[in-house]
Structures are given as C-alpha cells and as structure tokens.
Write a protein that holds these residues in place. Sequence first.
Motif, PDB file in Angstrom:
ATOM      1  N   TRP A 198       0.833  -1.200   0.000  1.00 30.02           N
ATOM      2  CA  TRP A 198       0.000   0.000   0.000  1.00 30.02           C
ATOM      3  C   TRP A 198       0.875   1.261   0.000  1.00 30.02           C
ATOM      4  N   ALA A 199       1.950   1.228   0.795  1.00 32.05           N
ATOM      5  CA  ALA A 199       2.851   2.379   0.858  1.00 32.05           C
ATOM      6  C   ALA A 199       3.422   2.714  -0.517  1.00 32.05           C
ATOM      7  N   GLU A 200       3.783   1.698  -1.267  1.00 33.53           N
ATOM      8  CA  GLU A 200       4.325   1.950  -2.604  1.00 33.53           C
ATOM      9  C   GLU A 200       3.252   2.525  -3.525  1.00 33.53           C
ATOM     10  N   GLU A 201       1.988   2.071  -3.362  1.00 34.28           N
ATOM     11  CA  GLU A 201       0.888   2.649  -4.130  1.00 34.28           C
ATOM     12  C   GLU A 201       0.712   4.133  -3.798  1.00 34.28           C
ATOM     13  N   LEU A 202       1.039   4.493  -2.576  1.00 27.42           N
ATOM     14  CA  LEU A 202       0.911   5.879  -2.143  1.00 27.42           C
ATOM     15  C   LEU A 202       2.113   6.733  -2.549  1.00 27.42           C
ATOM     16  N   GLY A 203       3.098   6.112  -3.187  1.00 29.68           N
ATOM     17  CA  GLY A 203       4.244   6.866  -3.653  1.00 29.68           C
ATOM     18  C   GLY A 203       5.396   6.953  -2.678  1.00 29.68           C
ATOM     19  N   ILE A 204       5.464   6.035  -1.724  1.00 31.12           N
ATOM     20  CA  ILE A 204       6.539   6.023  -0.737  1.00 31.12           C
ATOM     21  C   ILE A 204       7.678   5.152  -1.256  1.00 31.12           C
ATOM     22  N   GLU A 205       8.887   5.644  -1.134  1.00 28.39           N
ATOM     23  CA  GLU A 205      10.068   4.911  -1.599  1.00 28.39           C
ATOM     24  C   GLU A 205      10.580   4.033  -0.468  1.00 28.39           C
ATOM     25  N   ILE A 206      10.523   2.731  -0.657  1.00 30.50           N
ATOM     26  CA  ILE A 206      10.966   1.780   0.364  1.00 30.50           C
ATOM     27  C   ILE A 206      12.349   1.268  -0.016  1.00 30.50           C
ATOM     28  N   LEU A 207      13.310   1.467   0.878  1.00 33.02           N
ATOM     29  CA  LEU A 207      14.702   1.087   0.641  1.00 33.02           C
ATOM     30  C   LEU A 207      15.038  -0.090   1.540  1.00 33.02           C
ATOM     31  N   THR A 208      14.896  -1.301   1.017  1.00 35.23           N
ATOM     32  CA  THR A 208      15.229  -2.484   1.807  1.00 35.23           C
ATOM     33  C   THR A 208      16.726  -2.760   1.710  1.00 35.23           C
ATOM     34  N   GLY A 209      17.245  -3.448   2.716  1.00 36.13           N
ATOM     35  CA  GLY A 209      18.675  -3.704   2.774  1.00 36.13           C
ATOM     36  C   GLY A 209      19.470  -2.468   3.165  1.00 36.13           C
ATOM     37  N   PHE A 210      18.797  -1.431   3.649  1.00 34.06           N
ATOM     38  CA  PHE A 210      19.430  -0.191   4.078  1.00 34.06           C
ATOM     39  C   PHE A 210      19.452  -0.162   5.605  1.00 34.06           C
ATOM     40  N   ALA A 211      20.603  -0.355   6.203  1.00 35.09           N
ATOM     41  CA  ALA A 211      20.734  -0.278   7.650  1.00 35.09           C
ATOM     42  C   ALA A 211      21.161   1.131   8.031  1.00 35.09           C
ATOM     43  N   ALA A 212      20.331   1.832   8.799  1.00 33.78           N
ATOM     44  CA  ALA A 212      20.708   3.142   9.320  1.00 33.78           C
ATOM     45  C   ALA A 212      21.616   2.932  10.525  1.00 33.78           C
ATOM     46  N   VAL A 213      22.808   3.530  10.493  1.00 36.68           N
ATOM     47  CA  VAL A 213      23.797   3.248  11.528  1.00 36.68           C
ATOM     48  C   VAL A 213      24.120   4.453  12.398  1.00 36.68           C
ATOM     49  N   ALA A 214      23.764   5.667  11.967  1.00 32.35           N
ATOM     50  CA  ALA A 214      24.100   6.848  12.767  1.00 32.35           C
ATOM     51  C   ALA A 214      23.152   7.991  12.444  1.00 32.35           C
ATOM     52  N   PRO A 215      22.736   8.739  13.467  1.00 35.55           N
ATOM     53  CA  PRO A 215      21.963   9.954  13.206  1.00 35.55           C
ATOM     54  C   PRO A 215      22.889  11.072  12.755  1.00 35.55           C
ATOM     55  N   LEU A 216      22.367  12.010  11.977  1.00 38.23           N
ATOM     56  CA  LEU A 216      23.118  13.167  11.521  1.00 38.23           C
ATOM     57  C   LEU A 216      22.545  14.407  12.199  1.00 38.23           C
ATOM     58  N   TRP A 217      23.422  15.291  12.660  1.00 34.21           N
ATOM     59  CA  TRP A 217      23.010  16.370  13.546  1.00 34.21           C
ATOM     60  C   TRP A 217      23.417  17.740  13.039  1.00 34.21           C
ATOM     61  N   ASP A 218      22.650  18.721  13.457  1.00 37.12           N
ATOM     62  CA  ASP A 218      23.051  20.120  13.459  1.00 37.12           C
ATOM     63  C   ASP A 218      22.803  20.602  14.881  1.00 37.12           C
ATOM     64  N   GLY A 219      23.839  20.514  15.717  1.00 33.62           N
ATOM     65  CA  GLY A 219      23.642  20.778  17.135  1.00 33.62           C
ATOM     66  C   GLY A 219      22.779  19.699  17.745  1.00 33.62           C
ATOM     67  N   LYS A 220      21.613  20.095  18.260  1.00 31.08           N
ATOM     68  CA  LYS A 220      20.686  19.123  18.838  1.00 31.08           C
ATOM     69  C   LYS A 220      19.483  18.867  17.930  1.00 31.08           C
ATOM     70  N   ARG A 221      19.591  19.316  16.694  1.00 32.88           N
ATOM     71  CA  ARG A 221      18.520  19.056  15.734  1.00 32.88           C
ATOM     72  C   ARG A 221      18.897  17.878  14.857  1.00 32.88           C
ATOM     73  N   LEU A 222      17.993  16.925  14.737  1.00 32.23           N
ATOM     74  CA  LEU A 222      18.210  15.745  13.909  1.00 32.23           C
ATOM     75  C   LEU A 222      18.000  16.104  12.446  1.00 32.23           C
TER      76      LEU A 222
END
Length: 568
Positions: A136-160
């Motif tokens: 359903w998400a793909e029908e709604l136009g959402i890009e699903i990236l499988t096999g993508f492990a998020a390993v670190a947040p990226l910051w600007d100070g305390k803003r994600l």
Amino acid sequence: MNSEAGAFAMETIHFDLIVVGGGAAGLAAACHAQICAKRAGKVLSIGLLEKGAQIGSHILSGALLDTRILQQLLASATENIPQPKTALPVHSPVVTEELWLLQERQAHSLPLGKRWQHGHCHILSLGELCRWLAEWAEELGIEILTGFAAVAPLWDGKRLLGVQSGEQGRNRAGARKANYQPAVALLAPVTIIAEGCRGQISGQIYQHLGTNSAREDLRRPSPQRYALGIKELWETDSTLSGQVLHTLGWPLRGVHGGGFLYHPRPHRTALGMVIDLGYRDPGFDPFVAVQKWKTHPLIQPHLHKARLLGYGARTLTVGGWQSLSLLSLAGGLLVGDSAGLLNTATLQGIHNALASGMLAAETAWQAIATDDFSASFLQRYAQAVRRSPWGQELYQVRNVRPVFRHGLRRGLLNAAWEYATKGKSPWSWRWQMRDRQTLQEAQASAQTAEILEAPRTPSLCAGAGVIADRQQALSCSGLYYEADQPLHLQLEDPQLPVQTEGRRFGNPELRYCPAGVYALRHRPDGKIFLHIHADHCLHCKCCDIKDPLDNIRWTAPEGGSGPNYPDL
C-alpha cells in the motif's frame, strides 16, 4: 560530510520525511503522513529504510491485533487516494482465550479480566501484515529502501537532520572488497524513528541529547526494562482456529514470564515464551526453558504430528509508563517499541505501534505544512501520546509488571488490585535497576538444575520432537550473512569475559543468547577466549541488554543480513 576521510564523498539523498524501520509503526507512519499530505493536495517525498533484505524479514511478534486501528488508518484515505489492492491479511478471530498457572504436571485455570482479554482481536503474522502495508505504501508513492541499515543519526547541534546508512562490501579486517558501496546520507526536515526495541539510532539519539535511556539514564526515575520473546511456528494436525492460551509458572522459577500458544488457522500452531530479562540466576537458559515448557501435559497435545516451520527471537521494551522518556526532539519523533510504548499488562504492542505511527505522521505533516521542526512544535506528538486512550492505558497498568519482581504470588495479587482499581493506586512502583545489574554472582546463585537441563524426551510423538538443539531451531530462521563481513557484535574488552571479573557471573552469555552466538574456545596456546558466531545472530539484542559487564555492543550488520521471518 565524508564517508571516509580523503576518499569517497558521501552521497546525499533528500526527502521531505524519513522513516527508519519497516515494521508496523514505521509503515503506518509513512502511509498516514502521505495520506495527510494528499488530503491537502500535496505529495511528500518519503523514504522508508528497512535493514532487512525485504519487508518482514526481521519482524516477529505473537501476534494478536485489534483491527479497529487499521480500519481507522484505512478510513483516513478518502476518495482519490489509493486503497490497498488486497484484503487485510488476518487469520482467525480470537474465539477462546485462557490463562493457566502451570505446575510441573498440573495446570490450574486463572481468571482473565475482560479489559485484558483479546476477544476483539485477530491472530495474524506481523510480517505478512507489514508486507501488506508496504504494498500500500508503494501505491501511495513512498520509496521503500530495503537492505538499508541506518547506523548513525546526523546532527546540526541538537537538531536531527536525518540518518547515515551503513557501508557495504568491507571484509572482516575492514578493507574494501570489490563490491564496496560507501555510506549514504539521507536528509529530511523530520525523521521518524521506528526501528523497534533497543535500536542503534534511538540509542545514539539518547546519548547525544544526554538522555541515555539505552544504557544509563540517571535523569529518569525508572530505567528501561526489557523482555526476551522466543517464538516457534509448527505445522500440526490440529484443525483448531482462534484458540489462545497464556501460561504462568512452570518451568520458570524466580523468573517472571509466561508462555503463549495460538492456533492462527488449521494445521498451524504458534507458541513461545516472553521472559523478563531482570532475572537473577546467571545459569538460567531461556531457550531451554521454552523446550521444557513444551513437554507440559497442557502444551504437548497441541504438537501432535508436528513439524517445525519457523524459529525466532526478539526483545521487547517492558519498562512501561515509568520508563517513558524521549518521544520527540527537534527534527525527530520516536514511535512504537523505539519509544517503549508496549502495554506491559497485555503485551499488546502492535496496536500501540500503529497508533503511535499515525499520531507521529499527523505531527510530522503539521510540521512540514508550517515549516516548523523545532523541539517545542514536535512536542505536541508526545502530548498526544499521553492523552490518547491507549496512552492512558499505559498509565493504568503501570504498576502491574514491576511487582512481579517480588514473586509470582505477589505479582498476581497486585495485578488483581490494579485491574479492580483501573490503575488508580496513589503510588507508582519504580524500576530500581537495569536488567544487566540484577544478575547474582555465579557461586552465590541458586542454580535451578531442572530448568538448565534440556528435556530428556527426544520427541513429543512419532515424527515430531522437542527442539532441544539451537542449531536445529536456527535452521528454521532463514539466517543469511554475506561472507567475510565485519563483526556486528563487538566486545569492548575482548579479554574481560575470560578474566576473573568476567567469570564471576559464569559467562551467562553462553545461556541467555537464544541463538547460541557465544562460546568459549581454546587458542593454540591453551588460553580461553570468547568466540562469537556472528552469523547465528537473530538481532534480538539480548546480549547488549543482559551482559552484566556491559561489554557487548550490537551494531547493525550489512543491510540485508540476519534472519528471514516470512510467517513469524
């Protein structure tokens, strides 16, 4: 930003919204955010990251679902918004539900309060539900990236700002292989963290903001607590559908937890145990406890002519209301098990995951529409969670689980009181320690031999057996790891487990790991070392939680690695 100093410039991908995690919470958040935008005549670029090889690969749950929350999600999609092409993949509705107190050869029926029953729920495979939501998400136009492990947040100070994906194509020594792919920076004004229990991104967020709930939060009155869930799926000759059993007691002694057994449809039996990781005996083995539990006269008949189809394990956040900490921050929202939103009395997590994902989506869309991603604006999500009916239920059951640390009898009496008063007790029981702090030293521990011994009966009946061997179970987990990749389970001090300090607890990692990842081995010079079978890892993260030395770190392996749970 560089993926490696003096080498590859990190590729950057921009989205309007990033969702980390392809479970129920993340998919509901992505779908609902797009629906909110489409109802306003807009279309968002939404990227959903899933570390599994496919949606559902790493998804494991009981699973009982109140489908009314999904009906709310579907109803939010008004005309001109695509609806799912297939029917909701639920199995039987819950027809009967029973709670039993087990002794070694006996079972005693216990009353189950109506508010804590699941008569309005259906039995389903959570992985199957997530694949349905992903379509359903793909029908709604959402890009699903499988096999993508998020390993670190990226910051600007305390803003994600977003997250960084992991590199792929390095060998065990860290050198680049021919198929090397550098890390990628994925940026968005708002990121929803839906990576489940004890996630790598949420842990780093807590650390960065000084609210270290993943490890040692001294500012919060109660530390987070966890439980280990072990589940098996069997093919049987049973024609039952919709029967649900819960058990307390045997073979657990001095350990809070219980068993579950569901008949989702004819010829399928799902069973397992959820065991609190605050237990004290370092000799306790959760996997062996499950095998022993299956030999009980109440459970054994359900496995007649049975064949094991699937096996898996995962941890759950069970700290409850007292352990709720960070739900929102500048540029980010946490949902589902990443935020610790499980109902600890009923262990109902899917409903709360879906509901929290929808609330986060509404807040994210409001932030995008008003171009305000500040911590103060996104705080409205945390307020909505606490005001919601299911959020209020978290408060009402806040005292149920903590008292079980004083024993089963006291726990049951207290649960009856909290049920009768609807959680209006003028007190709140607090968690005093983290799970890793509860273990006694091995020589001081009262070893429970009857739990530690594997069941002697090799089979329940002709052609079916109690799986008393982790290797047999793991063969049904769909494990896959790219050969010669860096170890994702790391010892901060490799010598500590075999030194005097480490041996005080009898190396409990040899037992608490449901996949048998850890083993003591001899080097050629005769010295002992702790060997890590990383390719056995089920990503349950129990070791990262329970290690009394706080010496083991779970990190995300290469994207696509790990178990494959198509039906669990």
